[in-house]
Motif scaffolding. Structure first.
Motif, PDB file in Angstrom:
ATOM      1  N   THR A 275       0.769  -1.534  -0.102  1.00 19.71           N
ATOM      2  CA  THR A 275       0.022   0.003  -0.006  1.00 19.71           C
ATOM      3  C   THR A 275       0.791   1.151  -0.015  1.00 19.71           C
ATOM      4  O   THR A 275       2.254   1.096   0.052  1.00 19.71           O
ATOM      5  CB  THR A 275      -0.868   0.018   1.199  1.00 19.71           C
ATOM      6  N   GLU A 276       0.342   2.407  -0.030  1.00 20.46           N
ATOM      7  CA  GLU A 276       1.178   3.665  -0.016  1.00 20.46           C
ATOM      8  C   GLU A 276       1.904   3.749   1.235  1.00 20.46           C
ATOM      9  O   GLU A 276       3.022   4.449   1.200  1.00 20.46           O
ATOM     10  CB  GLU A 276       0.128   4.909   0.124  1.00 20.46           C
ATOM     11  N   SER A 277       1.491   3.059   2.425  1.00 20.97           N
ATOM     12  CA  SER A 277       2.300   3.166   3.600  1.00 20.97           C
ATOM     13  C   SER A 277       3.333   2.048   3.879  1.00 20.97           C
ATOM     14  O   SER A 277       3.839   1.981   4.978  1.00 20.97           O
ATOM     15  CB  SER A 277       1.422   3.252   4.693  1.00 20.97           C
ATOM     16  N   GLY A 278       3.280   1.036   2.858  1.00 22.33           N
ATOM     17  CA  GLY A 278       4.364  -0.037   2.871  1.00 22.33           C
ATOM     18  C   GLY A 278       3.349  -1.427   2.757  1.00 22.33           C
ATOM     19  O   GLY A 278       2.159  -1.458   2.485  1.00 22.33           O
ATOM     20  N   GLU A 280       1.380  -4.319   4.131  1.00 20.25           N
ATOM     21  CA  GLU A 280       0.208  -4.380   5.117  1.00 20.25           C
ATOM     22  C   GLU A 280      -0.159  -5.956   4.899  1.00 20.25           C
ATOM     23  O   GLU A 280      -0.491  -6.426   3.777  1.00 20.25           O
ATOM     24  CB  GLU A 280      -0.953  -3.528   4.770  1.00 20.25           C
TER      25      GLU A 280
END
Length: 797
Positions: A275-278, A280
């Protein structure tokens, strides 16, 4: 003029053609590398200190061998530990056109590793031969991993777009593939078939195999703790699980769940997507947190309110369990008095009424209904039964007490859990004083009172020590004395003996080898025991021996360390047996390992740790001759803002720096001891050797004399042909020892500087000069007083 103009036009045309042509060939970025997806054998690759991809935030660097799409096969190394795995990683996106770097900064995820349990060092070699040998060798040429295709001709090594590493013959038939040997991860398109299993790592930072496993057999997939017997915490049939049914065909298939599926070190099976944050993960087992074996550690309660020790939900007024870490209750609890296999009269139960159970599938004592009393009585008589669960007439035995779960469902409310505990011994009435007083008179009464006072004080000291151990943060596993007797087969296999105790070989229930140090002379041991548990129990480094656990029970004090197969350094460098000879490269690496361990202690811990007893007996070697510092019983912790500390003299004669005479020391006392050890390694003899002629007895005096005579090569270990053939390099390394042995501690280098010297970023130029030699302390053993402190006679411990 026309001719000149024509010549100029021709020159201009040629120049333009060159500018159009040359950029496509000559001016290409010199750093551009195109990594293939396959290579033909024979071939080999050596790990070098440099790497093509670095991820400092996760301590990872990657040296690719093969690349295909989002998968990279190569060497994955740690910056600080300099340890590497040959592995396959999934990067977060495809590489750009020139294959130089990934498009984003998220670190790669290792999805397969050849040597997760045996990391190698820089200069290790991966080799592929035409005969089918595909193996990984450490820097000392020791085989670490091979895939077992000897005799099968191999044409090429291939990495597929799905992340499968294959060995192919000339007919392009698969000789071997990584998909058949999964570690803790499955990638999309990979199947887990019967006979295979996923094994979780110990922790996110430790890739070695841990407790948890996942497998499929006869249409049933199970998640379990890989113990003897296996402890299953999740089991489900394919037919009973609609969500998984279409993705199972007699095997476990990643399908459309994500980029990869991983069994985590906490027992969770998750499908990961970027995802955009890493990265998951989504949990695939669908269990709540308390349904896993160890969300709160051992002897703990897991509930909606969080983690707590079992005493909090029992009706007992006695404290039987205490938290291992009072600030982090999910680390679990330990029994104040560990249960033993003594007669059942010494045991009792604390009862947890209504809805308490352990998520591990327990052993059913009887398939018929029995009474509660029979259930409890049988468990008390069974040494392996640590607890019993009673539900509607059925009795279940627990061989280990993991996290106990509080069930709020009405189906489980009738469950009661009975945890076996060790009874406290009844206190005998102290009426002897009256009898003695009436028969022997006032003198014996006084003696008795003094004796009682002494026992009370001694008990107070023991309680204070127990309190200290109970409240130390980050504690390792606490074993009972009975457990360690079983692990060591009643202390039958002695590995060695020193001034503070004996060391025995042991095997943990999971099959790991350990070394168990049983300390004696208890009056002098308590302080060093606490120091060692507190120091090494809170630090972790590849070049420090790991403390697995400890035992503090009555007068028994034991420490459990990782097992080091090749023992202590002294048996290799002081032995004249050529079968125990160490080559030049191994000795050089051992010296670097010691330097790295000391640099970590001095500069990278929260508090500066001075070891105070560096000597070959306290340097241990694992099966691959990686060196690790051991024995922190004499160590000293000081604040990073402190430059010096005053302390009582401690250590071993011959390795102690001259500033000990003032009792005001710095971490440079370890640097001095390191210099002595370096000389001993290079020369193959002890610092003080009474078997030598009087003028050669002290190595430092001999060292200076040989330099003045220009005969330093005479000092190189004569029992090693390899050392002799590399004598010139050995003599160069003697500069390091000379630098570390300066009389003035301020002139000695820091250990981090020594490490940089090895890595080439610092240089000691020139030959071994007089400035260094004039600063040497010669024959330091003679400068100490004739009264030798007990701490100085530690010997190998």
């Amino acid at each position: 003029m026309t001719m000149i103009m024509n010549a100029f036009s021709y020159f201009l045309m040629i120049t333009l053609l060159i500018l159009l042509i040359v950029p496509s060939s000559f001016f290409i970025d010199a750093e551009t590398k195109e990594y293939p997806s396959f290579v033909r054998g024979p071939n080999s690759w050596r790990i070098t200190p440099s790497s093509d991809f670095s991820f400092p935030e996760t301590d990872i660097s990657v040296m690719p061998v093969l690349v295909n799409g989002i998968f990279v096969c190569g060497f994955h190394c740690s910056y600080h530990g300099n340890t590497c795995q040959f592995a396959i990683s999934i990067f977060n996106t495809s590489f750009n056109g020139d294959y130089r770097f990934p498009q984003s900064s998220f670190p790669p995820q290792v999805v397969w590793s050849a040597n997760r349990d045996k990391p190698v060092d820089v200069q290790a070699l991966l080799e592929l031969t035409f005969e089918g040998k595909f193996m990984l060798k450490d820097a000392n040429d020791t085989s670490v991993w091979s895939q077992g295709t000897v005799g099968k001709l191999v044409s090429r090594l291939n990495l597929t777009a799905e992340g499968n590493l294959m060995l192919l013959n000339k007919a392009d038939h698969i000789v071997w593939q990584s998909f058949d040997h999964p570690t803790d991860t499955l990638v999309r398109g990979q199947r887990l078939v019967p006979g295979q299993k996923l094994k979780a790592s110990i922790s996110p930072d430790d890739p070695r195999e841990g407790l948890y496993a996942f497998a499929i057999s006869r249409g049933v997939f199970t998640a379990y703790m890989d113990l003897n017997p296996p402890q299953i915490y999740y089991s489900s049939s394919v037919e009973d699980n609609v969500e998984f049914k279409n993705k199972w065909f007699g095997s476990f298939y990643v399908g459309d769940w994500g980029s990869f599926i991983r069994l985590g070190n906490d027992g969770h099976l998750k499908a990961y997507e970027l995802t955009e944050s890493g990265w998951e993960g989504i949990d695939l087992l669908g269990l709540d947190q308390c349904s896993y074996p160890l969300p709160c550690g051992k002897y703990s309660l897991c509930s909606k309110e969080g983690c707590s020790c079992l005493d909090t939900v029992s009706e007992s007024e006695t404290t039987f369990f205490k938290p291992i870490n009072s600030t982090s209750l999910d680390h679990g609890c330990y029994a104040v008095s560990p249960i033993s296999c003594e007669p059942s009269v010494r045991h009792s139960f604390i009862e947890l009424k209504g809805g308490y159970s352990q998520p591990i599938y327990s052993s059913l004592f009887s398939d018929t209904i029995i009474t509660l009393e029979i259930c409890k009585e049988t468990c008390l008589k069974n040494c392996s039964c640590k607890a019993a669960i009673y539900n509607l007439g059925y009795c279940y035995f627990l061989s280990q007490v993991f996290s106990i779960e509080k069930n709020y469902s009405s189906d489980y409310y009738s469950n009661s859990a009975f945890i076996k505990v060790q009874n406290y011994p009844e206190k005998k009435r102290q009426n002897g004083a009256v009898i003695v007083g009436s028969t022997l008179g006032a003198v014996l009464v006084v003696l008795l009172i003094c004796g009682l006072f002494f026992l009370r004080a001694e008990k107070g000291f023991e309680e204070a020590e127990e309190h200290c151990l109970d409240n130390m943060l980050g504690m390792p596993t606490r074993f009972s004395y009975e457990e360690l007797k079983n692990i060591t087969k009643n202390f039958s296999n002695k590995l060695g003996e020193g001034g503070f105790g004996s060391v025995f070989h042991g095997i943990l229930p999971l099959g790991s080898d350990v070394a168990v140090k049983h300390q004696f002379n208890i009056g002098a041991v308590n302080k060093s025991f606490i120091a060692e548990v507190q120091t090494i129990g809170s630090i972790h480094h590849y070049n420090l021996v790991s403390l697995v656990g400890f035992c503090a029970e009555s007068s028994n004090r034991l420490l459990v360390y990782e097992y080091m197969a090749n023992g202590s350094l002294d048996r290799w460098i002081f032995n004249q047996n050529r079968d125990l000879d160490l080559g030049w490269q191994i000795r050089r690496k051992i010296i670097l390992d010691i330097a790295k361990g000391l640099a970590y202690l001095h500069e990278e811990c929260n508090q500066k740790i001075i070891h105070l007893d560096i000597k070959p007996q306290n340097i241990l070697l694992d099966e691959n001759f990686n060196a690790k510092i051991s024995d922190f019983g004499l160590s000293k912790l000081i604040g990073k803002d402190q430059s010096r500390v005053i302390t009582a003299m401690r250590g071993t004669p011959g390795y102690m720096a001259p500033e000990w005479l003032s009792s005001c020391i710095t971490e440079k006392v370890d640097v001095y001891s390191f210099g002595i050890v370096v000389l001993e390694i290079l020369c193959g003899r002890r610092n003080v050797d009474v078997s030598q002629q009087e003028e050669d007895m002290h190595l430092l005096g001999l060292f200076k004399r040989k330099q003045e005579e220009g005969q330093l090569m005479d000092l190189v270990d004569k029992c090693s042909d390899d050392m002799q053939s590399n004598a010139a390099e050995v003599v160069e390394l003697m500069k390091v020892a000379a630098w570390c042995l300066q009389t003035e501690y301020a002139r000695r280098p820091s250990m981090s500087t020594v490490v940089k010297l090895f890595e080439g970023s610092v240089d000691v130029t020139g030959s071994l000069n007089e400035d260094f030699l004039n600063g040497l302390t010669l024959e330091p053993v003679d400068t100490f007083p004739s009264i030798v402190l007990p701490s100085m006679l530690s010997g190998p411990r």
